[in-house]
Design a protein around this motif. Sequence first.
Motif, PDB file in Angstrom:
ATOM      1  N   ILE A 132     -10.285  54.159 -22.062  1.00 29.39           N
ATOM      2  CA  ILE A 132      -9.613  53.872 -20.788  1.00 29.39           C
ATOM      3  C   ILE A 132     -10.539  53.070 -19.888  1.00 29.39           C
ATOM      4  O   ILE A 132     -10.139  52.069 -19.280  1.00 29.39           O
ATOM      5  N   PHE A 133     -11.794  53.504 -19.792  1.00 31.04           N
ATOM      6  CA  PHE A 133     -12.782  52.841 -18.949  1.00 31.04           C
ATOM      7  C   PHE A 133     -12.986  51.385 -19.370  1.00 31.04           C
ATOM      8  O   PHE A 133     -12.943  50.476 -18.533  1.00 31.04           O
ATOM      9  N   LYS A 134     -13.205  51.166 -20.648  1.00 31.12           N
ATOM     10  CA  LYS A 134     -13.446  49.795 -21.121  1.00 31.12           C
ATOM     11  C   LYS A 134     -12.244  48.901 -20.826  1.00 31.12           C
ATOM     12  O   LYS A 134     -12.414  47.769 -20.347  1.00 31.12           O
ATOM     13  N   ASP A 135     -11.055  49.388 -21.086  1.00 32.49           N
ATOM     14  CA  ASP A 135      -9.852  48.597 -20.794  1.00 32.49           C
ATOM     15  C   ASP A 135      -9.752  48.295 -19.296  1.00 32.49           C
ATOM     16  O   ASP A 135      -9.442  47.164 -18.907  1.00 32.49           O
ATOM     17  N   ASP A 136     -10.017  49.300 -18.466  1.00 32.02           N
ATOM     18  CA  ASP A 136      -9.932  49.109 -17.014  1.00 32.02           C
ATOM     19  C   ASP A 136     -10.960  48.104 -16.512  1.00 32.02           C
ATOM     20  O   ASP A 136     -10.651  47.264 -15.662  1.00 32.02           O
ATOM     21  N   VAL A 137     -12.180  48.191 -17.004  1.00 33.38           N
ATOM     22  CA  VAL A 137     -13.233  47.276 -16.554  1.00 33.38           C
ATOM     23  C   VAL A 137     -12.915  45.843 -16.976  1.00 33.38           C
ATOM     24  O   VAL A 137     -13.078  44.907 -16.185  1.00 33.38           O
ATOM     25  N   LEU A 138     -12.441  45.667 -18.187  1.00 34.04           N
ATOM     26  CA  LEU A 138     -12.093  44.314 -18.633  1.00 34.04           C
ATOM     27  C   LEU A 138     -10.916  43.759 -17.836  1.00 34.04           C
ATOM     28  O   LEU A 138     -10.883  42.560 -17.527  1.00 34.04           O
ATOM     29  N   LEU A 163     -18.379  40.772  -6.494  1.00 37.01           N
ATOM     30  CA  LEU A 163     -17.066  41.378  -6.302  1.00 37.01           C
ATOM     31  C   LEU A 163     -16.780  42.434  -7.374  1.00 37.01           C
ATOM     32  O   LEU A 163     -16.204  43.483  -7.078  1.00 37.01           O
ATOM     33  N   LEU A 164     -17.224  42.192  -8.593  1.00 38.52           N
ATOM     34  CA  LEU A 164     -17.046  43.185  -9.656  1.00 38.52           C
ATOM     35  C   LEU A 164     -17.876  44.436  -9.374  1.00 38.52           C
ATOM     36  O   LEU A 164     -17.387  45.559  -9.538  1.00 38.52           O
ATOM     37  N   ILE A 165     -19.106  44.253  -8.923  1.00 40.26           N
ATOM     38  CA  ILE A 165     -19.952  45.404  -8.566  1.00 40.26           C
ATOM     39  C   ILE A 165     -19.276  46.219  -7.463  1.00 40.26           C
ATOM     40  O   ILE A 165     -19.161  47.450  -7.561  1.00 40.26           O
ATOM     41  N   ALA A 166     -18.792  45.544  -6.423  1.00 42.52           N
ATOM     42  CA  ALA A 166     -18.140  46.238  -5.310  1.00 42.52           C
ATOM     43  C   ALA A 166     -16.891  46.983  -5.788  1.00 42.52           C
ATOM     44  O   ALA A 166     -16.641  48.122  -5.376  1.00 42.52           O
ATOM     45  N   SER A 167     -16.125  46.355  -6.673  1.00 46.94           N
ATOM     46  CA  SER A 167     -14.911  46.994  -7.192  1.00 46.94           C
ATOM     47  C   SER A 167     -15.240  48.208  -8.047  1.00 46.94           C
ATOM     48  O   SER A 167     -14.574  49.244  -7.955  1.00 46.94           O
TER      49      SER A 167
END
Length: 194
Positions: A132-138, A163-167
């Motif tokens: 789930i995590f990998k799919d969400d991050v991608l 922006l990715l770090i903040a998200s």
Amino acid sequence: MTNLANLLDQLNLESNIALEDIPELDLYMDQVIQLFERNFGSSTRNEGEKVLTKTMINNYAKGKLFLPIKNKKYSKEHLILISLIYQLKGGLSIQDIKQTLEGINQRTESGQFELNQFYQSYLRLHEKNIEIFKDDVLQMEQDVKQEVSTLEADESEELEIVLLIASLINISNFYRKTAEKLVDQLAAKNAKKD
């Protein structure tokens, strides 16, 4: 941006202590530390970072985060609980961890609870959570690229990373706050029992 899929693989999210990795014999503290280093060492951020130390274990014992130790040896149940503490400490305070595990410790100590089965359930969920995590991050990476494409700016790669770090931190905070609220509910429920 660097290949995020490769970066996710480098995190070694699969690192864990399986039930079959835990010996049936009780272990001394140094053996416990070796077991954790062997299983979680590849998931640390820096090379010199320790997964578990004698001080940590002693603090967990003094804080009553797991059932009492007998003859300076740690049972399979202790190792399972220390593994759970290791996972929980990334997002919860020591007091919250104590509150979370209090009922598990009591049930285990009284012999009313099969900790092995509970831990196996945790490990199964851990595996599902990785996917789930990998799919969400991608997906988040794609969303970030879309947002940055709307900006009129140079250095779009740096903006994407920031922006990715903040998200990621934003989502992490949502999960942590939800977990803290659940800890508060558990504490209130346990207070009513007393």
